[in-house]
Write a protein that holds these residues in place. Sequence first.
Motif, PDB file in Angstrom:
ATOM      1  N   GLY A 243     -42.925  40.113  25.143  1.00  0.00           N
ATOM      2  CA  GLY A 243     -41.669  41.066  25.014  1.00  0.00           C
ATOM      3  C   GLY A 243     -40.910  41.240  23.840  1.00  0.00           C
ATOM      4  O   GLY A 243     -39.705  41.660  23.422  1.00  0.00           O
ATOM      5  N   HIS A 246     -39.434  44.612  23.153  1.00  0.00           N
ATOM      6  CA  HIS A 246     -38.209  44.586  23.922  1.00  0.00           C
ATOM      7  C   HIS A 246     -37.189  44.090  23.150  1.00  0.00           C
ATOM      8  O   HIS A 246     -35.826  44.517  23.258  1.00  0.00           O
ATOM      9  CB  HIS A 246     -38.406  44.288  25.186  1.00  0.00           C
ATOM     10  CG  HIS A 246     -37.177  44.359  26.283  1.00  0.00           C
ATOM     11  ND1 HIS A 246     -36.450  45.535  26.487  1.00  0.00           N
ATOM     12  CD2 HIS A 246     -36.398  43.301  26.840  1.00  0.00           C
ATOM     13  CE1 HIS A 246     -35.448  45.165  27.260  1.00  0.00           C
ATOM     14  NE2 HIS A 246     -35.095  43.762  27.353  1.00  0.00           N
ATOM     15  N   ARG A 249     -35.555  45.891  20.554  1.00  0.00           N
ATOM     16  CA  ARG A 249     -34.791  47.162  20.873  1.00  0.00           C
ATOM     17  C   ARG A 249     -33.560  46.688  21.330  1.00  0.00           C
ATOM     18  O   ARG A 249     -32.489  47.580  21.015  1.00  0.00           O
ATOM     19  CB  ARG A 249     -35.566  48.033  21.928  1.00  0.00           C
ATOM     20  CG  ARG A 249     -36.873  48.766  21.601  1.00  0.00           C
ATOM     21  CD  ARG A 249     -37.151  49.703  22.716  1.00  0.00           C
ATOM     22  NE  ARG A 249     -37.581  49.054  24.012  1.00  0.00           N
ATOM     23  CZ  ARG A 249     -38.887  48.537  24.145  1.00  0.00           C
ATOM     24  NH1 ARG A 249     -39.696  48.616  23.355  1.00  0.00           N
ATOM     25  NH2 ARG A 249     -39.151  47.963  25.132  1.00  0.00           N
TER      26      ARG A 249
END
Length: 256
Positions: A243, A246, A249
């Motif tokens: 991840g 992610h 972000r």
Amino acid sequence: MEVTIKPDAETATHLTAKLIANQVRENPELVLGLATGRTMEGVYAELARMHTEDGLDFSGVKTFNLDEYAGLPASDPCSYRYYMNEHLFSRINIDLANTHLPDGTASDIIAECARYEEAIASCGGIDLQLLGIGASGHIGFNEPLSSLHSRTREQVLAPETIEQNSPLFPSPEQMPSRGITMGVATILESKNAVLLAIGRGKAEILAKAVEGPVTSMISASALQFHESCRIIVDEEAAAQLAGREHYRRMFDNPAL
């Protein structure tokens, strides 16, 4: 659990030190949990610099270290007490009476472990716990098969831990095979936790701890249950995180 990925080891280390410094400034009587190892040396060097150059004040801070080798006196250069004195305590304005580590030479280890738990509780618990992750996935000396409900106790060290740490001793056979460590439950009771991992050698075990199942085989995976835990890594340590985009972000778009 919040994962922050920094470009390199230096920026990850400096962010970790900055988070600790901010907590010290906000709470001059902070109860700070500390870790040892090569990963932490840069953090402590930066905290010492901030004390010298920026006036970061540790005079009211209390510290509790995660662990200590069983059988090593504080005067032994390989003991964690010696490490802490060398890398941090002697370089800042902390009262040594406020710095705590398990006594590796205690004649009654069970009583010493109970005393350590009581000392933490008497200070109101740990406000911020600094952590690293070992080759076996341990936090502290909570080796594979450590109960997630464990408290401070004596532990037999895993082969991976001995392989990782024995080069730091004058000869590998001088490394103790046992240690005294805060338990997993003790660590999870900290109000806040921050784990620093740097280098490609930590990538595989870090990914298992952060994104894999919670298991007693990897005690660091229990941090998934922590209410306020931040994982700080460099790009190399983040290499196997599924991840990671992610997490980037989330860092770039913080909550309002």
